[in-house]
Motif scaffolding. Structure first.
Motif, short mmCIF file in Angstrom:
data_model
loop_
_atom_site.label_atom_id
_atom_site.label_comp_id
_atom_site.label_asym_id
_atom_site.label_seq_id
_atom_site.Cartn_x
_atom_site.Cartn_y
_atom_site.Cartn_z
N GLY A 561 0.81 -1.21 0.00
CA GLY A 561 0.00 0.00 0.00
C GLY A 561 0.84 1.26 0.00
O GLY A 561 2.08 1.22 0.04
N ALA A 562 0.14 2.39 0.00
CA ALA A 562 0.83 3.67 -0.12
C ALA A 562 1.20 4.27 1.22
O ALA A 562 1.99 5.22 1.28
CB ALA A 562 -0.05 4.66 -0.89
N GLY A 563 0.64 3.77 2.31
CA GLY A 563 0.85 4.39 3.61
C GLY A 563 2.06 3.86 4.34
O GLY A 563 2.76 2.96 3.89
N THR A 587 9.81 -1.53 8.69
CA THR A 587 8.75 -1.58 7.67
C THR A 587 9.28 -1.13 6.32
O THR A 587 8.97 -1.74 5.28
CB THR A 587 7.57 -0.71 8.10
OG1 THR A 587 7.08 -1.16 9.37
CG2 THR A 587 6.44 -0.78 7.09
N GLY A 588 10.10 -0.07 6.31
CA GLY A 588 10.68 0.40 5.06
C GLY A 588 11.56 -0.65 4.41
O GLY A 588 11.53 -0.84 3.18
N ILE A 589 12.35 -1.36 5.21
CA ILE A 589 13.21 -2.41 4.67
C ILE A 589 12.36 -3.55 4.10
O ILE A 589 12.64 -4.07 3.01
CB ILE A 589 14.17 -2.93 5.76
CG1 ILE A 589 15.18 -1.84 6.13
CG2 ILE A 589 14.89 -4.20 5.31
CD1 ILE A 589 16.09 -2.21 7.29
N LEU A 590 11.31 -3.94 4.83
CA LEU A 590 10.46 -5.04 4.36
C LEU A 590 9.74 -4.67 3.07
O LEU A 590 9.56 -5.52 2.19
CB LEU A 590 9.46 -5.42 5.45
CG LEU A 590 8.54 -6.60 5.15
CD1 LEU A 590 9.35 -7.86 4.86
CD2 LEU A 590 7.57 -6.85 6.31
N ARG A 636 8.29 1.51 -3.54
CA ARG A 636 8.07 1.26 -2.11
C ARG A 636 9.16 1.83 -1.22
O ARG A 636 9.23 1.53 -0.03
CB ARG A 636 7.98 -0.25 -1.89
CG ARG A 636 6.77 -0.87 -2.55
CD ARG A 636 6.87 -2.38 -2.62
NE ARG A 636 5.62 -2.98 -3.08
CZ ARG A 636 5.23 -3.01 -4.34
NH1 ARG A 636 6.02 -2.49 -5.28
NH2 ARG A 636 4.07 -3.55 -4.68
N ALA A 637 10.04 2.65 -1.78
CA ALA A 637 11.20 3.12 -1.03
C ALA A 637 10.91 4.33 -0.15
O ALA A 637 11.73 4.70 0.69
CB ALA A 637 12.34 3.46 -1.99
N GLY A 638 9.74 4.95 -0.31
CA GLY A 638 9.47 6.20 0.41
C GLY A 638 9.47 6.06 1.92
O GLY A 638 9.93 6.95 2.64
N VAL A 639 8.96 4.95 2.46
CA VAL A 639 8.89 4.77 3.92
C VAL A 639 10.29 4.72 4.51
O VAL A 639 10.57 5.35 5.54
CB VAL A 639 8.09 3.50 4.27
CG1 VAL A 639 8.16 3.22 5.77
CG2 VAL A 639 6.64 3.63 3.81
N LEU A 640 11.20 3.99 3.89
CA LEU A 640 12.56 3.92 4.42
C LEU A 640 13.27 5.25 4.23
O LEU A 640 14.09 5.64 5.09
CB LEU A 640 13.33 2.80 3.72
CG LEU A 640 14.74 2.53 4.25
CD1 LEU A 640 14.71 2.18 5.73
CD2 LEU A 640 15.43 1.43 3.45
N GLU A 641 13.02 5.97 3.16
CA GLU A 641 13.63 7.29 2.96
C GLU A 641 13.29 8.22 4.12
O GLU A 641 14.16 8.90 4.67
CB GLU A 641 13.16 7.89 1.64
CG GLU A 641 13.82 7.30 0.41
CD GLU A 641 13.36 7.97 -0.87
OE1 GLU A 641 14.13 7.96 -1.86
OE2 GLU A 641 12.23 8.51 -0.89
N ARG A 647 17.80 10.10 0.85
CA ARG A 647 17.22 9.73 -0.43
C ARG A 647 17.79 8.38 -0.85
O ARG A 647 18.96 8.08 -0.62
CB ARG A 647 17.55 10.78 -1.50
CG ARG A 647 16.93 10.48 -2.85
CD ARG A 647 17.35 11.48 -3.89
NE ARG A 647 16.84 11.12 -5.21
CZ ARG A 647 17.15 11.76 -6.32
NH1 ARG A 647 17.99 12.79 -6.28
NH2 ARG A 647 16.64 11.36 -7.48
N ILE A 648 16.95 7.55 -1.49
CA ILE A 648 17.37 6.21 -1.90
C ILE A 648 17.38 6.13 -3.42
O ILE A 648 16.41 6.51 -4.08
CB ILE A 648 16.44 5.12 -1.30
CG1 ILE A 648 16.52 5.13 0.22
CG2 ILE A 648 16.80 3.74 -1.84
CD1 ILE A 648 15.59 4.16 0.90
N ARG A 649 18.49 5.63 -3.95
CA ARG A 649 18.60 5.36 -5.39
C ARG A 649 19.02 3.91 -5.59
O ARG A 649 19.78 3.36 -4.80
CB ARG A 649 19.62 6.28 -6.03
CG ARG A 649 19.20 7.76 -6.08
CD ARG A 649 20.25 8.58 -6.78
NE ARG A 649 20.48 8.09 -8.15
CZ ARG A 649 21.44 8.57 -8.96
NH1 ARG A 649 22.25 9.54 -8.52
NH2 ARG A 649 21.59 8.10 -10.17
#
Length: 663
Positions: A561-563, A587-590, A636-641, A647-649
């Motif tokens: 999901g987006a949240g 959660t971001g890693i998962l 799906r990288a936004g939560v971990l960012e 920032r994640i690349r």
């Protein structure tokens, strides 16, 4: 044949031979009277449909028949049949192998009879014979066989409770049904020394209903046990005979030592901890049992007349409780437990683990003060001594109607909780503990686990891993996706350790959440994350605290999901700030690992990470189509960012250029 009656050396149950629904043995070959047996055709047909097959793992055949009370095999028969007719209904023979029946004999400390056969055999014996005062079937299962369903009737001083559980092939226990009826026999015994006829009639009706529920659940074995009220009642023979007639199975009245040891077995399978030594506390209605466990062995046990019902009846004179009553309870507890602590040799501040209904009811009251919506499971919930002291004073100042208005109150124990809280708080103070850990499992679960000789877990991690594995087997989809996601998640955790600063504990929670992240698929593929989180919350995971369960449920709930995890989600709302921050990172890693693992498993082979110019670069190498996996992960990288503030690349690198740490 159910748990009633003995068998002769070569005879057959007359009720089975004649086809009647009910029958009774008259005399054994030795001339001894034999108990009646009850055969229920409906329950038998249900049980036979689900009963596991009994096989022997070795190719060597056991040729012979039962030789009476001494056991052993003769060499005259070419093939085995179930050695005792009572087992014929639950044992399905194999033409290529047979069930070899062990010698039976009474074990020490009043435990059940019988013993294990050679490794690989599932023994289903009926241990009732002319020289044994118990009557039961015994089952131990190799990995390839299905679970055995066992029912325990816990006839306690405050309540009668039923537990129906499946004993898994790996020795684990999965409760499938529970029931409870409050009778307060302990109060009658404390007041008059006996159980009056009216209360005995009610008790008989309850156990008949429990037996009916057990039959409808198609249990393979029924184990009725009784505790302090039955031990102390002067009309104990009448109690035992009435209950045995209602159940159809001999009743086992536990000594205080056996009750404490069974509680220890239940705690070991429910709570994960490293402390040694530790003290098991079983606070019931009629008595308080203590056990000191050191080096994995029970070194000391003792029972005391300090149960909540007993103390309420003998020492509490008013409602609300007066200060004089409270002082009298404290003095009684100290007088009994202070010398006991010296006898036990327990060091100051030894970890205490509290089981039993009173401890559970107090844990629910304290949890209701901490969380607006308490967790479904309070296993490993910590009862701090200062909070318990405050709660005991609050309960003592309230009358019955005011106590019933408290959030989280157990209405059936409201009358007993003021005295129970004082007893538990004072006992912890005597042993120098600053609190206790609550175990949801205790006597009933321990009776089952001791019955099948399940060894104690080797480490706390074993308790958690086995519980997660059982939940994954029951609900998890087949395939290698879960293992792939787990591997990616742990690789990414290790590669970003310098950014998030989390340790081994959080890594273990991430590994378990990754294994369980897809268990909701069987309910709804579109909303698997919601259903998976619910299953983790309510799945009865052992070895985890409420906060740990909440973190895993939050990871699974928001891995899709987006949240991102937010306080509007109940389990996440119950975490403190440090736990929330860790949960956001995990959660971001998962989420990223789930994205990388959604493609074919060969698409991503290795994961690496490095920080360059203030951003986190995740390096991915693969042999097939890593571009598709990276596209999934980028979404799906936004939560971990947000969790790590970087920032994640993603970068795709040639296969074999990354050197990663082992998962």
């Amino acid at each position: 044949m159910r748990n009633g009656g003995e068998t002769t050396a070569t005879g057959r149950c007359p009720s089975r031979a004649s086809g009647r629904r009910r029958g009774s043995w008259r005399r054994s070959a030795a001339g001894r009277s034999i108990a009646s047996c009850r055969v229920r055709s409906v329950a038998a047909s249900r049980r036979s449909a689900r009963s596991p097959k009994i096989v022997v793992s070795t190719s060597r055949r056991c040729r012979g028949s039962w030789r009476g009370r001494t056991g052993g095999c003769s060499s005259r028969r070419s093939a085995c049949s179930p050695a005792r007719p009572s087992c014929a209904r639950t044992a399905t023979r194999s033409r290529r192998s047979c069930a070899r029946w062990p010698r039976t004999g009474c074990r020490s400390r009043g435990r059940w009879c019988g013993r294990r056969d050679r490794p690989g055999c599932w023994i289903a014996t009926w241990a009732s014979h002319p020289y044994c005062d118990t009557n039961r079937r015994r089952a131990t299962a190799p990995d390839r066989l299905r679970a055995v369903r066992v029912a325990v009737f816990d006839l306690g001083s405050t309540s009668f409770q039923l537990l129906v559980g499946d004993v898994e092939p790996d020795g684990g226990l999965t409760p499938v049904a529970r029931d409870r009826v409050v009778l307060n026999l302990g109060a009658d015994v404390a007041a008059t020394g006996r159980v009056p006829p009216g209360a005995l009639d009610r008790a008989s009706q309850v156990v008949r209903r429990f037996r009916d529920l057990a039959d409808r659940a198609a249990v393979d074995e029924v184990i009725p046990v009784a505790t302090a009220a039955f031990r102390e009642a002067v009309n104990r023979p009448e109690l035992a005979s009435t209950i045995e007639a209602a159940i159809g199975t001999p009743l086992r009245i536990l000594s205080g030592d056996l009750e404490a040891r069974a509680t220890v077995a239940g705690i070991r399978a429910s709570v994960a901890f490293d402390a040694d030594p530790w003290i098991a506390i079983d606070l019931g209605g009629g008595s308080l049992e203590l056990a000191l466990v050191e080096g994995g062995r029970v070194g000391w046990t003792e029972t005391f007349p300090l149960g909540a019902a007993w103390i309420t009846t003998t020492l509490v004179r008013t409602d609300p409780m007066s200060r004089g009553d409270r002082r009298a309870i404290k003095a009684e507890v100290k007088d009994l437990l202070a010398p006991a602590r010296e006898r036990s040799g327990a060091p100051e501040g030894t970890l205490c683990i509290a089981a039993g209904g009173t401890a559970g009811a107090l844990a629910r009251l304290l949890a209701a003060e901490r969380w607006p919506s308490p967790p479904a499971s309070l296993n490993q919930f910590e009862l701090r001594l200062d909070a318990l002291d405050e709660l005991s004073r609050e309960l003592a100042d309230l009358d019955q109607s005011e106590r019933l208005a408290l959030p989280g109150i157990d209405e059936r124990r409201a009358e007993l909780l003021p005295a129970g809280a004082v007893v538990l708080a004072t006992a912890l103070g005597v042993f120098g503990a600053d609190g206790a850990v609550h175990s949801e499992w205790g006597l009933r679960e321990g009776v089952i686990l001791e019955e099948i000789d399940v060894p104690a877990p080797a480490s706390p991690g074993d308790v958690r891993a086995a519980s997660v594995a059982r939940l994954a087997r029951r609900w998890g989809p087949e395939g290698e996706h879960q293992g792939t996601v787990r591997t990616h998640a742990l690789e990414l955790f290790d590669e970003t350790e310098e950014l998030h600063g989390l340790g081994a504990h959080e890594r273990e929670l991430l590994a378990h959440a990754a294994r369980l992240h897809d268990i909701g698929v069987r309910i709804s593929p579109d909303k698997s994350h919601r259903h998976g989180a619910y299953l983790v919350e309510h799945g009865g995971l052992r070895g985890f605290s409420p906060q740990e369960v909440a973190m895993m449920a939050s990871m699974i709930r928001f891995h899709r999901g987006a949240g991102r995890p937010k306080p509007s989600y109940g389990p996440f709302a119950g975490l403190d700030q440090e736990e929330r921050a860790a949960c956001q990172v995990l959660t971001g890693i998962l989420r990223i690992a789930h994205g990388l693992g959604r493609a074919d498993e060969s698409d991503v082979v290795e994961i690496g990470a490095k920080v360059r110019r203030g951003e986190l670069r995740i390096l991915v190498s693969g042999s097939a189509n890593p571009e598709g996996a990276v596209a999934e992960a980028e979404e799906r990288a936004g939560v971990l960012e947000r969790a790590i503030g970087r920032r994640i690349r993603f970068e795709i690198v040639p296969e074999g250029t990354l050197v990663t740490r082992p998962a």
